[in-house]
Design a protein around this motif. Sequence first.
Motif, PDB file in Angstrom:
ATOM      1  N   GLU A  39      73.349 179.825  45.523  1.00  0.00           N
ATOM      2  CA  GLU A  39      74.010 180.998  45.253  1.00  0.00           C
ATOM      3  C   GLU A  39      75.055 180.976  44.078  1.00  0.00           C
ATOM      4  O   GLU A  39      75.596 180.043  43.839  1.00  0.00           O
ATOM      5  N   VAL A  40      75.185 182.199  43.461  1.00  0.00           N
ATOM      6  CA  VAL A  40      75.976 182.421  42.311  1.00  0.00           C
ATOM      7  C   VAL A  40      77.134 183.423  42.541  1.00  0.00           C
ATOM      8  O   VAL A  40      76.717 184.567  43.067  1.00  0.00           O
ATOM      9  N   TRP A  41      78.627 183.380  42.157  1.00  0.00           N
ATOM     10  CA  TRP A  41      79.412 184.411  42.430  1.00  0.00           C
ATOM     11  C   TRP A  41      79.839 184.973  40.802  1.00  0.00           C
ATOM     12  O   TRP A  41      79.979 184.139  40.024  1.00  0.00           O
ATOM     13  N   ASP A  42      79.873 186.190  40.601  1.00  0.00           N
ATOM     14  CA  ASP A  42      80.373 186.747  39.213  1.00  0.00           C
ATOM     15  C   ASP A  42      81.849 186.751  39.154  1.00  0.00           C
ATOM     16  O   ASP A  42      82.589 186.661  40.264  1.00  0.00           O
ATOM     17  N   VAL A  43      82.327 187.117  37.950  1.00  0.00           N
ATOM     18  CA  VAL A  43      83.990 187.093  37.892  1.00  0.00           C
ATOM     19  C   VAL A  43      84.331 188.493  38.513  1.00  0.00           C
ATOM     20  O   VAL A  43      85.651 188.322  38.763  1.00  0.00           O
ATOM     21  N   ASP A  44      83.818 189.250  38.718  1.00  0.00           N
ATOM     22  CA  ASP A  44      84.201 190.590  39.924  1.00  0.00           C
ATOM     23  C   ASP A  44      83.902 190.297  41.183  1.00  0.00           C
ATOM     24  O   ASP A  44      83.952 191.190  42.039  1.00  0.00           O
ATOM     25  N   GLY A  45      83.570 189.020  41.797  1.00  0.00           N
ATOM     26  CA  GLY A  45      83.338 188.731  43.106  1.00  0.00           C
ATOM     27  C   GLY A  45      81.893 189.075  43.711  1.00  0.00           C
ATOM     28  O   GLY A  45      81.773 188.739  44.930  1.00  0.00           O
ATOM     29  N   ARG A  46      81.023 189.594  42.785  1.00  0.00           N
ATOM     30  CA  ARG A  46      79.723 189.883  43.562  1.00  0.00           C
ATOM     31  C   ARG A  46      78.981 188.588  43.765  1.00  0.00           C
ATOM     32  O   ARG A  46      79.104 187.746  42.773  1.00  0.00           O
ATOM     33  N   ARG A  47      78.050 188.404  44.666  1.00  0.00           N
ATOM     34  CA  ARG A  47      77.230 187.332  45.266  1.00  0.00           C
ATOM     35  C   ARG A  47      75.757 187.572  44.794  1.00  0.00           C
ATOM     36  O   ARG A  47      75.423 188.719  45.051  1.00  0.00           O
ATOM     37  N   TYR A  48      75.193 186.399  44.157  1.00  0.00           N
ATOM     38  CA  TYR A  48      73.950 186.660  43.862  1.00  0.00           C
ATOM     39  C   TYR A  48      72.873 185.348  44.543  1.00  0.00           C
ATOM     40  O   TYR A  48      73.471 184.301  44.358  1.00  0.00           O
ATOM     41  N   ILE A  49      71.807 185.655  44.721  1.00  0.00           N
ATOM     42  CA  ILE A  49      70.708 184.434  44.979  1.00  0.00           C
ATOM     43  C   ILE A  49      70.276 184.235  43.691  1.00  0.00           C
ATOM     44  O   ILE A  49      69.755 184.938  42.872  1.00  0.00           O
TER      45      ILE A  49
END
Length: 437
Positions: A39-49
């Motif tokens: 899992e990855v989180w971007d600088v605006d707090g969105r989470r990605y697989i």
Amino acid sequence: MHTDTETKTAIWTERRRAFVPRGVATYDPIVVDHAHGAEVWDVDGRRYIDFAAGIGTLNVGHTPSRVVDAIQQEATRLLHMCFSVSYYPPYIELAERLAAAAPGDGAKKTLLVNSGAEAVENAVKIARVATGRPAIIAFENAFHGRTSMAMALTGKERPYKAGFGPFAPDVHHARYPYRYRCECADPARCSVESGEDLDRLFATTVVPESVAAIIVEPVQGEGGFIVAPPEWLRTLRRICDREGILLIADEVQTGFGRTGRMWAMEHAGVEPDLMVLAKSIAAGLPLGAVVGRADLMDAPGPGGIGGTFGGNPLACVAALVVLDMFEEQDLVARAGMIGQTIAGRLSAMAARYALIGEARGLGAMQAIELVTDERTREPAKRETALVLERCLERGLIVLKAGLYDNVVRILAPLVIEEALIEEGLDILEAAIADLSP
Ligand code: PLP
């Protein structure tokens, strides 16, 4: 001047556009803050697989705590020495362990470098000195990296080669068996798979006694996850043995358990003379390696190979923990298991959506090739770009590949949880369904 309503992503994207050349393409343009596991989180707090995993670099997942601890400890002990100045144990220990892990029982040695391309360059240097021969045979649709020799070996013009020449001479390309797009309906009668194509190359273009090496990806990675038939790899081995040519396996993308064996060449039972490694070797730290027969590896004289940063202590320590994790968590078997789950879902999707021409892969290296027409197999390049875009919007990082940029490839970390695999595949399926009539 930035306004309060601008997202951090927008701000970083603008700064990136201004100061980073466009040639360094970013396929999934999000701005990453942190990541763990799959899992990855971007600088605006969105989470990605993450089904890209640094293009197959994170088989042990993002920020594995054991690797992070080992790096932190080593950082206080030795950040850099340069192996050409003085030895340090992690380099030597890693050289031993990679030599032991490589296919075959004979004595082996290991050179450590910084990247896949640098490993490829060195494998070619070693092969030329060891054989005293100049020519190298590579394959159409291959990808071996972006340095000069690696570009010459690569078999795809755009975006990797066009305009960057001239290239190193005496590199010759033969065809790679791509069954989905092969003119022969019957593999048994295919001149590529039988090895006749190489014999023709020897007759028309380069005599075998001037060929130092054949370099092959056992599964073409950037080329679109095209799996070499095991019998063809055995044919290459036989041709090399017959002609005194060295066989170099580029396992940069297939290595470290990705295909359900530690090395993809093992599926064919073929022992290469030299093996090129990078990507998942060190959990994301920059490291590459050439592992090969000791007599060949010793062919270049002192000072002929090496470099300032190659085999940096932090990267070596990370790689040692990666090897421990593979042994202790049986990640090779796990690759087989998650590969089965992914392959099962992709085949079911292929049966459901005409947009998918073929689902294929080996172990946890799985892909779908998209076509606009199942009969003519016209590559669906535009639709592939749209699928990736829609996946990203829904929270899945996934990559394309292929000669025609129409393959969606999955390189999820091998430590990914089942629930995340299913969630990611649901997103992919929804994106495909969106584009299907
Ligand atoms: N060889 C193969 C099979 C690869 O997939 C790659 C990178 O994608 C390379 C070589 C080049 O590796 P690097 O990008 O570390 O130079």
